[in-house]
Design a protein around this motif. Structure first.
Motif, short mmCIF file in Angstrom:
data_model
loop_
_atom_site.label_atom_id
_atom_site.label_comp_id
_atom_site.label_asym_id
_atom_site.label_seq_id
_atom_site.Cartn_x
_atom_site.Cartn_y
_atom_site.Cartn_z
N ASN A 58 0.83 -1.20 0.00
CA ASN A 58 0.00 0.00 0.00
C ASN A 58 0.87 1.26 0.00
O ASN A 58 2.03 1.22 0.39
N ASP A 59 0.26 2.36 -0.43
CA ASP A 59 0.97 3.64 -0.42
C ASP A 59 1.05 4.23 0.98
O ASP A 59 2.07 4.80 1.38
N ILE A 60 -0.04 4.14 1.71
CA ILE A 60 -0.15 4.67 3.07
C ILE A 60 -0.57 3.53 3.99
O ILE A 60 -1.44 2.73 3.64
N VAL A 61 0.03 3.47 5.18
CA VAL A 61 -0.35 2.46 6.17
C VAL A 61 -0.87 3.15 7.42
O VAL A 61 -0.21 4.04 7.98
N VAL A 62 -2.04 2.74 7.84
CA VAL A 62 -2.67 3.24 9.06
C VAL A 62 -2.84 2.05 10.01
O VAL A 62 -3.31 0.99 9.59
#
Length: 297
Positions: A58-62
């Protein structure tokens, strides 16, 4: 000094820890692929395997940390559940998590909160019967978190098999635009499934606890030894598991051993066919500590 170094390291890689829903939403760009790992904290390698998978794809990880009160029943360990936010922040920062959502209960459940998510049938499966109301709490908080974060991908561990099935059902039934990724259970070298609750075990109980996985492996080996087109009564598989659990004096209670359909966790009452398989799940107490595990046939 060590704490200061840890804090500095966190600030370099973990963009921010936020506690409000509005801040979490504003932090995210819907145009990028977002990977989401919901947790209750007290992170271990099982959680971190989910984070690593999310980071790779993924581009962003939360990640989120929220000990959800609505999934704990009366007499369960909500107040005692381990909480270690600062340590967890450092672990997530080291793995390149972009945002940590760590709300409090008032943010997630306001004083006029009356809406809950209930999935038909899950109160009737083995884990639902053992923990009344648990799945309503899980379904509600996961739905809320998905609404807040709006992930492209969400990551869960196979150890909580019924929870994974429940979440997939919600996503499918409510047409949520995300993919549920189930990652294999991470185990200690002796086979014990990693869990935040393992910290409750005494030294002696910890030595006894691998009997849980050993009982599942015995059933799996029996099943895999069957001819390809044959079947075996589900009750016989259950007996194999229960007999091994009974051999360990520190197993104080077997709450259930369930032989279920892999797709919906509904009980298989007759034969398990070699070509179709099943999932064996169980909940036992070692001493006073409740452990769950499962294995897919």
């Amino acid at each position: 000094m060590q704490a200061a170094v840890a804090t500095a390291r966190s600030s370099l890689t973990l963009h921010r820890t936020v506690a409000s829903i509005r801040s979490m939403r504003h932090a995210l760009d819907p145009a990028v692929k977002i990977g989401f790992v919901p947790t209750m904290g007290a992170l271990h390698e099982g959680h971190l395997s989910l984070v690593k998978e999310a980071r790779a794809r993924n581009d962003i990880v939360v990640a989120s940390i929220f000990v959800n009160p609505t999934q704990f029943g009366e007499g369960e360990d909500f107040e005692q559940y381990p909480r270690q936010l600062e340590q967890d922040q450092d672990l997530l920062a080291d793995l390149g998590v972009d945002h940590l959502f760590a709300p409090d209960a008032n943010s997630m459940y306001g004083k006029n909160h009356d809406s809950f998510v209930s999935v038909e049938g899950f109160e009737d499966i083995a884990e639902g019967k053992a923990r009344p109301g648990h799945f309503r709490g899980v379904a509600t908080i996961v739905t809320k978190l998905f609404n807040i974060v709006q992930p492209s991908n969400a990551y869960f561990g196979q150890k909580d098999a019924a929870q994974c099935c429940l979440i997939q059902r919600i996503v499918d039934d409510l047409d949520m635009p995300l993919h549920v990724n189930v990652i294999p259970t991470v185990r200690e070298p002796d086979g014990l499934a990693m869990s935040s609750r393992n910290a409750y075990l005494t030294t002696t109980e910890r030595q006894a606890a691998p009997v849980v996985y050993r009982s599942l492996c015995a059933a799996r080996d029996l099943f895999l030894g069957l001819p390809a087109e044959s079947s075996i009564p589900a009750a016989h598989i259950q007996q194999v598991v229960e007999s091994i659990l009974a051999s360990e004096p520190l197993v104080s209670e077997v709450q259930y051993v369930a032989i279920d359909n892999k797709a919906n966790m509904r009980p298989i009452d007759d034969d398990v066919h070699r070509s179709e398989g099943a999932i064996i799940s169980l909940a036992v107490k070692v001493g006073s500590v409740r452990l769950i595990d499962n294995i897919v046939l």
